[in-house]
Structure formats: C-alpha cells, structure tokens
Design an enzyme around this catalytic site. Sequence first.
Site, short mmCIF file in Angstrom:
data_model
loop_
_atom_site.label_atom_id
_atom_site.label_comp_id
_atom_site.label_asym_id
_atom_site.label_seq_id
_atom_site.Cartn_x
_atom_site.Cartn_y
_atom_site.Cartn_z
CB CYS A 2 8.29 -7.42 -2.15
SG CYS A 2 7.41 -8.24 -3.47
NE ARG A 27 8.26 -3.55 2.38
CZ ARG A 27 8.39 -2.25 2.16
NH1 ARG A 27 8.20 -1.41 3.15
NH2 ARG A 27 8.71 -1.80 0.98
CD1 TRP A 74 0.56 -7.70 -2.00
CD2 TRP A 74 1.20 -6.87 -3.97
NE1 TRP A 74 -0.54 -7.16 -2.61
CE2 TRP A 74 -0.19 -6.64 -3.81
CE3 TRP A 74 1.81 -6.43 -5.14
CZ2 TRP A 74 -0.95 -5.98 -4.77
CZ3 TRP A 74 1.06 -5.78 -6.11
CH2 TRP A 74 -0.31 -5.57 -5.91
CG ASN A 100 10.22 -4.13 -2.74
OD1 ASN A 100 10.40 -3.19 -1.97
ND2 ASN A 100 9.10 -4.26 -3.39
N GLY A 101 10.13 -4.82 -6.29
CA GLY A 101 9.99 -3.83 -7.36
C GLY A 101 9.59 -4.51 -8.65
CD GLU A 486 -9.96 5.74 6.12
OE1 GLU A 486 -9.81 5.84 4.90
OE2 GLU A 486 -9.25 5.01 6.83
CE LYS A 490 -9.04 1.43 7.05
NZ LYS A 490 -8.41 2.55 6.50
CD GLU A 493 -8.12 -0.69 3.56
OE1 GLU A 493 -7.05 -0.37 3.04
OE2 GLU A 493 -8.49 -0.23 4.67
CG HIS A 509 -28.23 12.58 -7.82
ND1 HIS A 509 -29.23 13.15 -8.58
CD2 HIS A 509 -27.90 13.48 -6.87
CE1 HIS A 509 -29.48 14.37 -8.11
NE2 HIS A 509 -28.70 14.59 -7.07
CE LYS A 608 0.46 0.37 7.36
NZ LYS A 608 -0.93 0.83 7.37
C1 G6P Z 1 -2.06 0.89 0.59
C2 G6P Z 1 -2.42 0.66 2.04
C3 G6P Z 1 -3.36 1.75 2.52
C4 G6P Z 1 -2.76 3.12 2.28
C5 G6P Z 1 -2.35 3.32 0.83
C6 G6P Z 1 -1.51 4.57 0.64
O1 G6P Z 1 -3.17 0.69 -0.21
O2 G6P Z 1 -3.01 -0.61 2.19
O3 G6P Z 1 -3.61 1.58 3.90
O4 G6P Z 1 -3.67 4.10 2.63
O5 G6P Z 1 -1.54 2.21 0.40
O6 G6P Z 1 -0.30 4.40 1.31
P1 G6P Z 1 0.59 5.55 1.91
O7 G6P Z 1 1.71 4.82 2.61
O8 G6P Z 1 1.09 6.35 0.73
O9 G6P Z 1 -0.22 6.37 2.82
#
Ligand code: G6P
Length: 613
Positions: A2, A27, A74, A100-101, A486, A490, A493, A509, A608
Amino acid sequence: MCGIIGYIGRQEAYPIIIKGLQRLEYRGYDSAGIAVLGDGEIKLHKCKGKVADLQKHVEGKDVSGTVGIGHTRWATHGLPNDVNAHPHYSGSKSLVIIHNGIIENYNTLRKGLEKRGYKFHSDTDTEVLINLVEDIQINEKVELPEAVRLALSKVVGAYGIVILEKDNPDYIIAAKKGSPLVIGINGKEFYLASDATPIVEYTKEVVYLEDEEIAVLEYGKDLRVFNIENVEKTPYFHELEMELEQLEKGGFDHFMLKEIYEQPRSVRDSMRGRISLDKSIVALGGIKNYEQKILNARRIIIIACGTSWHAGLVAEYLFEDLARIPVEVEYASEFRYRNPVIYEDDVIIAISQSGETADTLAAIEMAKEVGATIIGVCNVVGSSIARATHAGSYTHAGPEIGVASTKAFTAQVTVLTLMALSIANKKGTIPMNRYNQLVYQLEEIPNKIERVLELNDKIEAISSIFKDSLNFLYLGRGYFFPVALEGALKLKEISYIHAEGYPAAEMKHGPIALIDEDMPVVFIAPKASSYEKVVSNIQEVKARKGVIIAIVTEGDETVKELADYIIEIPESDEALMPLISVIPLQLLSYHIAVMRGCNVDQPRNLAKSVTVE
Ligand code: G6P
C-alpha cells in the site's frame, strides 16, 4: 505494501496525487483511489486495478481542489474490489481516510461500533478506524487531531494513515505506527507519502514521522507533531539525497532492466569511500563504533526476507570463510516467533532493501530487548529498519522500483563482503595476500559486471527457447547455492514459472526425480573449489536427459562439452563470484517474463515493501 500520498497547498491536488501514486505503485497495485477536497466537497473516486485504471475511471469527473489524498492498495482485509479500495468514508461522510497497515483488533472495534448503529460498506479494517474516529469526535466533542489520537490509543496493529475532514479544508491529519510516512515541506505547502519518491520533485526538506506520532499539516502554518500521549514533539528536518532522474526509466522498457544495467554503478557506489587509496584498509564508517563488538561476537545472526535473505546466505559463506565467525541465517518471520536463543554477545545483521519489512523490523526489536547488537544493511536512507538498528551501512544502490530485486541484491552482497573483509583483516583470520587480492578484485567487479551485461543478446536468445517451460531447476554449490536460490526466485516472481533452487549435491535426494527432457536445469558452475563436484552433478542430469544451461567461467571446456547452452562469465575469486554470476540469471528471468507477456515491474500478488506480517 500500500502506498499513500497526500498534499495540501495552493496547487491543484489531483495531478500531484496521481503522479505520486504512479511512483508508489510498486508498493501495491490491486486497487487505487483518491479524495480531493474542493468547493466544500469531498470528491472521492476509486476502483479495482492500477493507477492507470483509476485515471480512466476519473476522466470527465470533478477532481478540483487543493487538498487531496491517494492510495494504491495491496489487499490484506477484503478482496481487491472497488468497495474495498481506499479512501474510505466515515458514516456521516464528513471524514475520509487512507491507510497502510493492519488494524489487528478491528473486529472487536467493529462489533462495538455496530452496536452503536454504525454500518459498514466494506470488509476493511480501515473503515472501522475512520468510524471510530468519527464516533469519538461526536461523543467526546473534540477536534479531529484529538479524536485521531484517542482512536489510535484503542488500536492494536500497524498504520500509516491520512485523514481529510470535509469542513476543515485547512489541514490534513497523518499518523503512523509500523508503516512509514514521510512529510515534505515546501514553504507553506505540505506533501506526504509512504516514501520520499513522490516528494523529491517538489522539495528536499522532509520529516520522517516516528511511531505513534500524529502530524497536523496546516497550509501556511508550521508542521505540528505530537504523540499518542499528547506530548508535543519537535520535528527533525532531513535533506533528501535522492535525485529525480533515479526514479525514471531512463529509456529502458522496464525499471527492472534499467536496474540490472545500473549494477556496475550501484556496486561501485556501494564501495565508494570504503576502500582506502592504498587499497589495504576497508572501512565502513557507519559501523566503526561497533567494530569491536563484531570482532568479539560469539556468532552472527543474519535476519532478512526474500532476496535480502539470499544476500544473507552469501554473507554466511563470507563471514565463516574469511572472518571465522559462526553465522546463522534466519527468515525474520520464523526467527521472531520461534523463541530463539539470543545472547548479549551475538551480533545481529538485519538486511533489507526497503528498510520497512515488518517481519525484519519485529525481529530486530525482539533481539534488541535481550541486548544483542544490531547492525543494519539497508538501501533506503532514513527507513524504519535503518533507524531501529544500533549502527549500519547503507547500500547506496539508489531507489529500486522494480518489484523483483536486482541491484539491491548485488549492493547488499558488496557491503557484506566489505564488512567480512574488514572484520577478517582486523581479526587476523585472513592471510594478507588473500585479503589484498580480494580487495583488488572487488574493485574490478563493476567492470566484470559490465562484461556480463554485454551477453544480453545471447541470454535473450536462450530465453526464447525456454519461455514456455513449466518448471526450472537452479543448482549450485558453495557460494553458488544462494545464487541458485536467487535465480529461481527471480524467475518465479516475474514469469510465474515454477522454479526451485537447490544445492547441486542435494539434487540426488529428491529433485533428480523431476528430471526429464522437458526440465531445464540451470547450473551455476564457474571455476571454484567445488567445480569438479558440480561437473559430476551436471553429468548426472545429462544422463537423465535434462536440458542444461550452464553459467561457466570464460574459456571453460569441460562443461561446454556437457551443457546444451553455456553463458561464459569473467573469472574472479569464488568469494566474489556471486556478484558476477547472478547477473545472467537476472537477465534470463527478465527476458523470459517479457516474452511471456508478464508485467515485469509489477508482478501479480507481490509488493516491493512488505509492511504487514
Ligand atoms: C518483498 C520484495 C522482495 C524483497 C523482500 C524483502 O518480497 O518483493 O523483492 O526481497 O520483500 O524486502 P526488503 O525490503 O526487506 O529487502
């Protein structure tokens, strides 16, 4: 999670609010809405979908007025539909709120209000809060700021809120706890947002509201801040360092691609001023006063979420390998609820791009209570985590807008590498020649990333072959295991292809059962101490007809023989290779997602900055 924005001044609010929402859209993008106060009326428009949908929805409607608020959502409570979108009216429609929250006790509050005749139109906790404020305003006969204060003292949970009152066009009220709020001051005008990105083009003078603070933004008057105990606070003014160009796409099709290409610069910026001229001393000003604590640490516990957690895994290898300090890497969400054993002489490193992740923040508070030292590695200056930690080092990646993290990851790994090197050097756990070599090679990394970026066309071509795959496996050992995780993250996501990362040896395994001619397996296999073992794992996949894409060191001949596709990257000490080897994986997922027609910068269901648990 949000985004909220507000403006009070002399200009038309609507264009400012819409532009701000576009900046904050990363956000959350389930729904969006605005409320503008003009001609004694609240003009409220909201709808499901993105900010662009809201703009269409508003076309031809009256949005004039010089006071306004906006929200991009969100969803937490209630489906992402028109009704649940923010802003929300109070029962009498004299107040309107964005939030937001999460209000955790909203159900109890709602039942109390329902008994007193209040009706609710949405499923949101936010509508409960605004009705609570109105109820107090009416029953206690108090002005809005006081009603907000009294209402918030009954609330359990997290909030960043902004409230407009129909009969009071001279001020807006904002408050926060847990969720971030930044106020921009430009002469007599005020801007307000979840982060500084919508504010920077109007002013660089900002105040970060602290938890349980309430602000009254009155046009032409000084900013007034008081807390939930009704104590007046003196706001602390900061100067923003952000530049507007950093928030634009700069000719790239997507923020994600721009940010991938920014990595030579962002890695360089993360090192700038931290390596001395004679190259022998690595200094991180922010943690200088706590260096002794780290040197004497019984262990390091790293807490983070998402991509930042993967950077933490790389740091585990670095700190154990170079500085010989035992490290545990914890998902913040698990750590905080597990009753973990934390000692006073533990050092906690909290890693967060946004500096706002609710679980990481809560885990920090918990560790602080038992007296552990908390070091932050954050990207956003002035963020909640940066302020909650005892000390820290910023990553200087610049604003990251693409929801999938790229340049923040490499910046985090850079800073953590510097930390590990600095501590190892001071502890004497690293031979001088290796230390010197690593520092020297670290400075070479930005140039090597540039060389990997030159492989973009080749990676795009490989992507086109795999764009319709249903599954992917990413395998690596040692320093390349977190890189495999990672790479898989990616891909899933942004392209919604199921992908898993595994330690290459662990494949036998379980995941090996999945391998057939339809399963692409990405091996992160540059020259390293585990190289021979990885080659054996590649052979195991080949024997089962898996399709192999291998990331290898330039000139590698062995893997070339085995793999179906190879991507050759420059060589470096293996401790630094995560910084280079992750780049082709970022590009691979980017191109696959684009080819599948996915919204790369705003993938479905993600946000984000995750400011809820
Ligand atoms: C969300 C984002 C990710 C990020 C994660 C942790 O899931 O989409 O890209 O890695 O939060 O966020 P931070 O801001 O704590 O690194």
